[in-house]
Motif scaffolding. Structure first.
Motif, mmCIF file in Angstrom:
data_model
loop_
_atom_site.group_PDB
_atom_site.id
_atom_site.type_symbol
_atom_site.label_atom_id
_atom_site.label_comp_id
_atom_site.label_asym_id
_atom_site.label_seq_id
_atom_site.Cartn_x
_atom_site.Cartn_y
_atom_site.Cartn_z
ATOM 1 N N UNK A 169 0.082 -14.696 1.615
ATOM 2 C CA UNK A 169 0.100 -14.078 0.287
ATOM 3 C C UNK A 169 1.082 -14.826 -0.595
ATOM 4 N N UNK A 170 0.732 -14.976 -1.882
ATOM 5 C CA UNK A 170 1.608 -15.632 -2.851
ATOM 6 C C UNK A 170 1.729 -14.717 -4.066
ATOM 7 N N UNK A 171 2.957 -14.327 -4.410
ATOM 8 C CA UNK A 171 3.137 -13.415 -5.532
ATOM 9 C C UNK A 171 4.492 -13.550 -6.187
ATOM 10 N N UNK A 206 5.348 -8.642 -1.978
ATOM 11 C CA UNK A 206 6.062 -8.764 -0.708
ATOM 12 C C UNK A 206 5.764 -7.570 0.192
ATOM 13 N N UNK A 207 5.816 -6.373 -0.381
ATOM 14 C CA UNK A 207 5.563 -5.158 0.403
ATOM 15 C C UNK A 207 4.136 -5.117 0.933
ATOM 16 N N UNK A 208 3.176 -5.530 0.094
ATOM 17 C CA UNK A 208 1.780 -5.547 0.536
ATOM 18 C C UNK A 208 1.586 -6.530 1.683
ATOM 19 N N UNK A 209 2.193 -7.702 1.571
ATOM 20 C CA UNK A 209 2.069 -8.708 2.630
ATOM 21 C C UNK A 209 2.706 -8.224 3.925
ATOM 22 N N UNK A 266 1.218 -10.350 7.089
ATOM 23 C CA UNK A 266 1.021 -11.763 6.813
ATOM 24 C C UNK A 266 2.244 -12.317 6.090
ATOM 25 N N UNK A 267 2.523 -13.617 6.209
ATOM 26 C CA UNK A 267 3.655 -14.219 5.509
ATOM 27 C C UNK A 267 3.463 -14.134 3.999
ATOM 28 N N UNK A 268 4.577 -14.227 3.269
ATOM 29 C CA UNK A 268 4.493 -14.130 1.817
ATOM 30 C C UNK A 268 5.431 -15.132 1.162
#
Length: 225
Positions: free
Chosen positions: A176-178, A184-187, A192-194
């Motif tokens: 995940x990229x955000x 971060x919380x969703x990942x 999964x890494x973020x």
């Protein structure tokens, strides 16, 4: 550190937040917010304030705007003004929105390298799809999930899992990229890494405080897989 360092191998897929990660959409969001406030007989908020309110979806954005301008934001007023905001935003959502430096090059490089790409945002799906198409990313990013695409949205993990399912990739091979604590919380919830970018919309807090696995100043620095 490069992308493969987070998984021990090249990722199959990358999931991207949209606002604050790939694009700076605040100018158009602020325009729609201000038009909505004026139609309600309230003073405009201005771009600087709206920049600090973005990140939890359209309803929360409008709630913050109403709370600032009149001190309250009850459900009935939000229900009445949200369609007005959507109408205003649909008319201008790609007028002054820009991609952040390095984004275009990074997306193209990953696409050429065979990494599958998806957009997972809390923005309503129809606007996200329109903006992705506006920038010419639809072929590279065929899966777009908005905040209204599923019963839940970030920071819940389900949008990330569904994006992986639609891309045909394993969650354990996805990153995940955000730009916000929601990403971060969703990942973390999705296991999964973020990766985070520091230039986006995180309510005035340093994204490093949310504990992402990596923070990068520009996405194109990660193009070497």
């Amino acid at each position: 550190m490069q992308l493969r360092d987070l998984l021990g191998r090249q990722p199959e897929a990358l999931l991207f937040d949209l606002d604050g990660t790939l694009i700076d959409s605040v100018p158009d969001l602020a325009s729609a917010v201000d038009q909505t406030l004026r139609q309600a007989g309230l003073p405009a908020a201005g771009e600087a304030l709206v920049r600090g309110w973005v990140g939890n979806g359209a309803r929360k954005l409008l709630e913050r705007a109403l709370s600032h301008t009149k001190g309250t934001a009850d459900d009935a007023e939000l229900d009445a003004l949200l369609p007005v905001f959507f109408e205003c935003y649909e008319a201008c959502c790609a007028d002054h929105t820009v991609a952040y430096p390095g984004v275009e090059a990074a997306l193209k490089a990953w696409h050429v390298a065979g990494v599958k790409l998806a957009c997972v945002t809390n923005k309503p799906e129809r606007f996200a799809v329109k903006i992705v198409h506006h920038f010419g990313w639809s072929e590279m990013m065929p899966v777009v999930l908005g905040g209204d695409s599923l019963p839940t949205k970030k920071p819940a993990p389900e949008p990330l899992w569904v994006a992986c399912e639609r891309l045909g990739v394993a969650v354990e091979n996805t990153i995940m990229v955000g730009d916000s604590v929601n990403d971060v919380s969703a990942a973390r919830a999705a296991n999964m890494p973020v990766i985070a970018v520091p230039y986006g919309y995180n309510y005035g807090s340093d994204i490093r405080e949310a504990g992402p696995d990596m923070v990068v100043e520009s996405l194109d620095t990660l193009c070497t897989l």
